[in-house]
Design an enzyme around this catalytic site. Structure first.
Site, PDB file in Angstrom:
ATOM      1  N   ASN A 115      34.576  44.709  35.686  1.00 16.30           N
ATOM      2  CA  ASN A 115      35.155  43.285  35.711  1.00 16.30           C
ATOM      3  C   ASN A 115      34.059  42.161  35.998  1.00 16.30           C
ATOM      4  O   ASN A 115      33.421  42.369  37.104  1.00 16.30           O
ATOM      5  CB  ASN A 115      36.051  43.111  36.678  1.00 16.30           C
ATOM      6  CG  ASN A 115      36.658  41.855  37.250  1.00 16.30           C
ATOM      7  OD1 ASN A 115      36.233  40.835  36.413  1.00 16.30           O
ATOM      8  ND2 ASN A 115      37.312  41.714  38.086  1.00 16.30           N
TER       9      ASN A 115
ATOM     10  N   LYS B 149      33.989  39.218  36.324  1.00 17.71           N
ATOM     11  CA  LYS B 149      34.288  37.909  37.084  1.00 17.71           C
ATOM     12  C   LYS B 149      33.734  36.803  36.333  1.00 17.71           C
ATOM     13  O   LYS B 149      33.455  36.829  35.156  1.00 17.71           O
ATOM     14  CB  LYS B 149      34.033  37.952  38.738  1.00 17.71           C
ATOM     15  CG  LYS B 149      34.411  39.589  39.107  1.00 17.71           C
ATOM     16  CD  LYS B 149      34.613  39.752  40.608  1.00 17.71           C
ATOM     17  CE  LYS B 149      34.979  40.923  41.020  1.00 17.71           C
ATOM     18  NZ  LYS B 149      35.248  41.283  42.537  1.00 17.71           N
TER      19      LYS B 149
ATOM     20  N   HIS C  43      44.652  40.664  39.721  1.00 15.94           N
ATOM     21  CA  HIS C  43      43.291  41.032  40.682  1.00 15.94           C
ATOM     22  C   HIS C  43      43.303  40.376  41.874  1.00 15.94           C
ATOM     23  O   HIS C  43      43.921  39.231  41.988  1.00 15.94           O
ATOM     24  CB  HIS C  43      42.025  40.434  39.949  1.00 15.94           C
ATOM     25  CG  HIS C  43      40.937  41.018  40.648  1.00 15.94           C
ATOM     26  ND1 HIS C  43      40.266  40.295  41.539  1.00 15.94           N
ATOM     27  CD2 HIS C  43      40.026  42.158  40.206  1.00 15.94           C
ATOM     28  CE1 HIS C  43      39.102  40.853  41.943  1.00 15.94           C
ATOM     29  NE2 HIS C  43      39.044  41.973  41.319  1.00 15.94           N
TER      30      HIS C  43
ATOM     31  N   GLU D  91      41.414  38.415  43.475  1.00 12.72           N
ATOM     32  CA  GLU D  91      40.906  37.144  43.530  1.00 12.72           C
ATOM     33  C   GLU D  91      42.123  36.265  42.966  1.00 12.72           C
ATOM     34  O   GLU D  91      42.070  35.033  43.207  1.00 12.72           O
ATOM     35  CB  GLU D  91      39.469  36.975  42.712  1.00 12.72           C
ATOM     36  CG  GLU D  91      38.461  37.648  43.576  1.00 12.72           C
ATOM     37  CD  GLU D  91      37.435  38.529  42.917  1.00 12.72           C
ATOM     38  OE1 GLU D  91      37.374  38.341  41.795  1.00 12.72           O
ATOM     39  OE2 GLU D  91      36.853  39.342  43.631  1.00 12.72           O
TER      40      GLU D  91
ATOM     41  N   GLU E 107      42.562  48.404  44.500  1.00 10.10           N
ATOM     42  CA  GLU E 107      41.236  47.687  45.056  1.00 10.10           C
ATOM     43  C   GLU E 107      41.829  47.130  46.598  1.00 10.10           C
ATOM     44  O   GLU E 107      42.338  46.015  46.305  1.00 10.10           O
ATOM     45  CB  GLU E 107      41.085  46.517  44.111  1.00 10.10           C
ATOM     46  CG  GLU E 107      40.659  47.116  42.453  1.00 10.10           C
ATOM     47  CD  GLU E 107      39.835  45.869  41.979  1.00 10.10           C
ATOM     48  OE1 GLU E 107      38.611  46.518  41.593  1.00 10.10           O
ATOM     49  OE2 GLU E 107      40.064  44.761  41.932  1.00 10.10           O
TER      50      GLU E 107
ATOM     51  N   GLY F 134      33.374  43.627  46.697  1.00  7.66           N
ATOM     52  CA  GLY F 134      32.266  42.688  47.098  1.00  7.66           C
ATOM     53  C   GLY F 134      31.757  42.667  48.581  1.00  7.66           C
ATOM     54  O   GLY F 134      31.003  41.567  48.751  1.00  7.66           O
TER      55      GLY F 134
ATOM     56  N   SER G 276      33.422  47.578  45.543  1.00 12.38           N
ATOM     57  CA  SER G 276      32.081  48.204  45.934  1.00 12.38           C
ATOM     58  C   SER G 276      31.658  49.837  45.368  1.00 12.38           C
ATOM     59  O   SER G 276      30.996  50.327  45.924  1.00 12.38           O
ATOM     60  CB  SER G 276      31.832  48.272  47.462  1.00 12.38           C
ATOM     61  OG  SER G 276      31.882  46.900  47.894  1.00 12.38           O
TER      62      SER G 276
HETATM   63  P1  13P Z   1      32.962  44.812  43.566  1.00 17.73           P
HETATM   64  O1  13P Z   1      32.772  45.900  42.660  1.00 17.73           O
HETATM   65  O2  13P Z   1      31.864  43.837  43.285  1.00 17.73           O
HETATM   66  O3  13P Z   1      33.199  45.348  44.870  1.00 17.73           O
HETATM   67  O4  13P Z   1      34.220  44.345  42.824  1.00 17.73           O
HETATM   68  C1  13P Z   1      35.545  45.041  42.636  1.00 17.73           C
HETATM   69  C2  13P Z   1      36.311  44.253  41.800  1.00 17.73           C
HETATM   70  O5  13P Z   1      36.918  43.282  42.349  1.00 17.73           O
HETATM   71  C3  13P Z   1      36.813  44.872  40.501  1.00 17.73           C
HETATM   72  O6  13P Z   1      37.819  44.199  39.817  1.00 17.73           O
END
Ligand code: 13P
Length: 249
Positions: free
Chosen positions: A12, A14, A96, A98, A166, A172, A212
């Site tokens: 992803n 983002k 997701h 976010e 997640e 993140g 992460s």
């Molecule tokens: P990170 O791997 O940057 O923690 O993000 C995970 C994520 O949100 C994947 O969709």
């Protein structure tokens, strides 16, 4: 992981990238070999989807990071599954954290999006996960089961769905769930699916972990019985992603 569930690694990206940066990512992606019995799906920002799709090796697939719940109409800035299919994009990430927590998407909206995307013939990576305070208050199961139910109520064909667990506190932050923490939730989600949908769906649906994931922790996480792959954020922009897609080799 299980021999009868194909390992699945999603990247992803983002809201990251430029043509120049993407050319660099494509280089290490296209230089790598996708391990046997592994799905690799890259999700660039919407605007770069055609650019990436045209240049990505055939062993990997592309995904959108979101889509809307109807086919067309007066919905400024939205993208429909029909449009994604028109570009040859078969996968979409929905729900997701976010989208839920920055953009306020509700379980209800996510359920509607899941239904419409599946009806339009897309495959869905449906995300769920608890926030830190919910975990600390012992609410992890309650939260993820509720999110799961909102998705499950809208799925007819489970072969088209991958569940991404997640935990929001791990996204993140560099704070990964331990392999035991991930396994515990994945096993409970699988049990929930067996009880509330049917045992075959529980057994066959892939549940991937996100939060992460990196080149160092991917092997331990990926060796857990109910962890069928990963949804990778930050590390999917780096050559570490290649180590991650090979985590169970
Ligand atoms: P990170 O791997 O940057 O923690 O993000 C995970 C994520 O949100 C994947 O969709």
């Amino acid at each position: 992981m299980s021999a009868d569930r194909k390992f699945f690694v999603g990247g992803n990206w983002k809201m990251n990238g430029s043509k120049e940066a993407i050319n660099g990512i494509l280089q290490f992606l296209n230089d790598s070999k996708v391990p046997a019995n592994t799905d690799v799906v890259c999700a660039p920002p919407m605007v770069y989807l055609p650019y990436v799709k045209e240049r990505l090796q055939s062993g990997m697939q592309v995904s959108a990071q979101n889509c809307y719940k109807v086919a067309s109409g007066a919905f400024t800035a939205e993208t429909s599954p029909a449009m994604l299919k028109d570009l040859g994009v078969d996968w979409v990430i929905l729900g997701h954290s976010e989208r839920r927590h920055v953009f306020g998407e509700t379980d209800e909206l996510i359920g509607q999006k899941v239904k419409h995307a599946l009806d339009e013939g897309m495959k869905v990576i449906a995300c769920i996960g608890e926030q830190l305070q919910e975990r600390e208050n012992g609410l992890t199961e309650e939260v993820v089961f509720k999110q799961m139910k909102a998705i499950a109520n809208n799925v007819n064909d489970w072969s088209k769905v991958v569940i991404a667990y997640e935990p929001v506190w791990a996204i993140g932050t560099g704070k990964t769930a331990s392999p035991e923490q991930a396994q515990e939730v994945h096993a409970r989600l699988r049990a929930w699916m067996s009880e509330n949908i049917n045992p075959a769906v529980g057994q066959s649906t892939r549940i991937i972990y996100g939060g992460s994931v990196n080149a160092k922790n991917c092997q331990n996480l990926g060796s857990q019985a109910d962890v069928d792959g990963f949804l990778v954020g930050g590390a999917s922009l780096k050559p570490d992603f290649i180590t991650i897609i090979n985590a169970r080799c």
